[in-house]
Design a protein around this motif. Structure first.
Motif, PDB file in Angstrom:
ATOM      1  N   LEU A  21       0.834  -1.209   0.000  1.00 25.67           N
ATOM      2  CA  LEU A  21       0.000   0.000   0.000  1.00 25.67           C
ATOM      3  C   LEU A  21       0.870   1.262   0.000  1.00 25.67           C
ATOM      4  O   LEU A  21       0.489   2.280  -0.582  1.00 25.67           O
ATOM      5  N   GLN A  26      -2.023  -0.800  -4.892  1.00 26.98           N
ATOM      6  CA  GLN A  26      -3.475  -0.999  -4.999  1.00 26.98           C
ATOM      7  C   GLN A  26      -4.106  -0.117  -6.067  1.00 26.98           C
ATOM      8  O   GLN A  26      -5.284  -0.225  -6.368  1.00 26.98           O
ATOM      9  N   ARG A  27      -3.289   0.813  -6.615  1.00 26.63           N
ATOM     10  CA  ARG A  27      -3.804   1.693  -7.683  1.00 26.63           C
ATOM     11  C   ARG A  27      -3.324   1.240  -9.060  1.00 26.63           C
ATOM     12  O   ARG A  27      -3.549   1.936 -10.059  1.00 26.63           O
ATOM     13  N   GLY A  38      -9.785  -0.091  -5.259  1.00 27.93           N
ATOM     14  CA  GLY A  38      -8.361   0.003  -4.948  1.00 27.93           C
ATOM     15  C   GLY A  38      -8.064  -0.312  -3.492  1.00 27.93           C
ATOM     16  O   GLY A  38      -7.263   0.386  -2.853  1.00 27.93           O
ATOM     17  N   ARG A  39      -8.707  -1.344  -2.968  1.00 29.10           N
ATOM     18  CA  ARG A  39      -8.478  -1.696  -1.556  1.00 29.10           C
ATOM     19  C   ARG A  39      -8.230  -3.190  -1.410  1.00 29.10           C
ATOM     20  O   ARG A  39      -8.753  -3.999  -2.177  1.00 29.10           O
ATOM     21  N   VAL A  40      -7.446  -3.495  -0.384  1.00 25.55           N
ATOM     22  CA  VAL A  40      -7.214  -4.896  -0.029  1.00 25.55           C
ATOM     23  C   VAL A  40      -8.124  -5.237   1.156  1.00 25.55           C
ATOM     24  O   VAL A  40      -8.493  -4.326   1.898  1.00 25.55           O
ATOM     25  N   PRO A  41      -8.430  -6.491   1.364  1.00 27.66           N
ATOM     26  CA  PRO A  41      -7.998  -7.666   0.596  1.00 27.66           C
ATOM     27  C   PRO A  41      -8.927  -7.962  -0.580  1.00 27.66           C
ATOM     28  O   PRO A  41     -10.069  -7.496  -0.602  1.00 27.66           O
ATOM     29  N   THR A  56     -14.273  -8.786  -2.926  1.00 27.74           N
ATOM     30  CA  THR A  56     -13.500  -7.610  -2.513  1.00 27.74           C
ATOM     31  C   THR A  56     -13.827  -7.083  -1.109  1.00 27.74           C
ATOM     32  O   THR A  56     -13.307  -6.054  -0.727  1.00 27.74           O
ATOM     33  N   GLN A  57     -14.664  -7.748  -0.353  1.00 23.04           N
ATOM     34  CA  GLN A  57     -14.933  -7.291   1.017  1.00 23.04           C
ATOM     35  C   GLN A  57     -14.399  -8.326   1.991  1.00 23.04           C
ATOM     36  O   GLN A  57     -14.765  -9.509   1.898  1.00 23.04           O
ATOM     37  N   SER A  58     -13.588  -7.881   2.942  1.00 23.05           N
ATOM     38  CA  SER A  58     -12.938  -8.841   3.840  1.00 23.05           C
ATOM     39  C   SER A  58     -13.936  -9.781   4.524  1.00 23.05           C
ATOM     40  O   SER A  58     -13.681 -10.975   4.653  1.00 23.05           O
TER      41      SER A  58
HETATM   42  N1  LIG Z   1     -14.678  -2.604   3.716  1.00 24.12           N
HETATM   43  C1  LIG Z   1     -13.420  -3.039   3.134  1.00 24.12           C
HETATM   44  C2  LIG Z   1     -12.328  -2.071   3.578  1.00 24.12           C
HETATM   45  C3  LIG Z   1     -11.017  -2.369   2.897  1.00 24.12           C
HETATM   46  C4  LIG Z   1      -9.965  -1.337   3.256  1.00 24.12           C
HETATM   47  O1  LIG Z   1     -10.278  -0.204   3.665  1.00 24.12           O
HETATM   48  N2  LIG Z   1      -8.687  -1.719   3.085  1.00 24.12           N
HETATM   49  C5  LIG Z   1      -7.578  -0.828   3.373  1.00 24.12           C
HETATM   50  C6  LIG Z   1      -6.496  -1.559   4.163  1.00 24.12           C
HETATM   51  S1  LIG Z   1      -7.131  -2.160   5.686  1.00 24.12           S
HETATM   52  C7  LIG Z   1      -6.935  -0.394   2.060  1.00 24.12           C
HETATM   53  O2  LIG Z   1      -6.848  -1.182   1.136  1.00 24.12           O
HETATM   54  N3  LIG Z   1      -6.454   0.852   2.000  1.00 24.12           N
HETATM   55  C8  LIG Z   1      -5.729   1.324   0.869  1.00 24.12           C
HETATM   56  C9  LIG Z   1      -6.315   2.587   0.273  1.00 24.12           C
HETATM   57  O3  LIG Z   1      -7.394   3.020   0.732  1.00 24.12           O
HETATM   58  O4  LIG Z   1      -5.668   3.128  -0.633  1.00 24.12           O
HETATM   59  C10 LIG Z   1     -13.127  -4.473   3.607  1.00 24.12           C
HETATM   60  O5  LIG Z   1     -13.473  -4.822   4.737  1.00 24.12           O
HETATM   61  O6  LIG Z   1     -12.554  -5.244   2.824  1.00 24.12           O
END
Ligand SMILES: N[C@@H](CCC(=O)N[C@@H](CS)C(=O)NCC(=O)O)C(=O)O
Length: 192
Positions: A21, A26-27, A38-41, A56-58
């Motif tokens: 990150l 992620q981008r 653009g978010r993990v996981p 895409t949702q944990s």
């Molecule tokens: N609601 C999503 C939230 C995912 C999330 O916010 N991931 C964060 C890391 S914990 C992320 O990827 N952040 C990188 C960014 O926002 O650029 C889930 O539970 O999967």
């Protein structure tokens, strides 16, 4: 972290693809094709080549993994055990993890007072979980479940703020869960 532990507990084969990150991986176009947010996981399941898909949702990933490994992360039959597992899991998600995440975002935008109000709310909620552990060795009774995974990761993240002396059951539980091979192995996914 929740997904990494769940995959280890499941016994299912999987491969970790680290996304850095800090380097904004992620981008990348490849990652955005999987998750436009653009978010993990992200979980990619291509075991059925006719129907590969990405989740895409944990928490959706947690429940998908639980369904793929019956009995390991969620009680199979007894409706009361299932209801309690949902209750505890959503307690950690909405009353402990959500305010803690919101506090983190507020801290990053220099709103220290608002941030500490939410942090305190999260810690107070977490500190009430002694009552769950008076009923059995795990957060939802006799068996390890997604509720323990949700509880463990947020307890690990906030452990310095807990008044451990007043939380004997949580202390024992935290120690016990931390020793599960799945936890050590799962968290190794972050050693990048
Ligand atoms: N609601 C999503 C939230 C995912 C999330 O916010 N991931 C964060 C890391 S914990 C992320 O990827 N952040 C990188 C960014 O926002 O650029 C889930 O539970 O999967």
């Amino acid at each position: 972290m929740r997904v990494a532990i769940a995959l280890e507990e499941s016994g299912l084969p999987y491969e970790v693809v680290p996304i850095d990150l800090n380097r904004e991986e992620q981008r990348s176009p490849e990652f955005l094709a999987l998750n436009p947010m653009g978010r993990v996981p992200v979980l990619v399941d291509d075991a059925d080549s006719a129907r590969p898909f990405a989740l895409t949702q944990s928490n959706a990933i947690l429940f998908y993994v639980a369904e793929r490994a019956p009995g390991r992360l969620f009680p199979e039959k007894d409706p009361i055990s299932r209801a309690l597992t949902y209750e505890r899991f959503f307690f950690f998600l909405t009353d402990v993890i959500a305010p803690s995440h919101a506090a983190f975002q507020l801290r990053r935008s220099d709103q220290q007072h608002a941030s500490s109000v939410l942090d305190q709310r999260s810690i107070s909620a977490l500190s009430t979980t002694e009552r769950f552990l008076n009923e059995g060795p795990f957060m939802a009774g006799e068996h390890f479940s997604v509720a323990d995974i949700a509880a463990y990761t947020i307890t690990l993240a906030t452990r310095r703020h807990l008044d451990w002396v007043r939380l004997p059951q949580l202390t024992q539980w935290f120690d016990r869960i931390g020793k599960r091979p799945s936890v050590g192995q799962g968290l190794r996914a972050f050693d990048i």
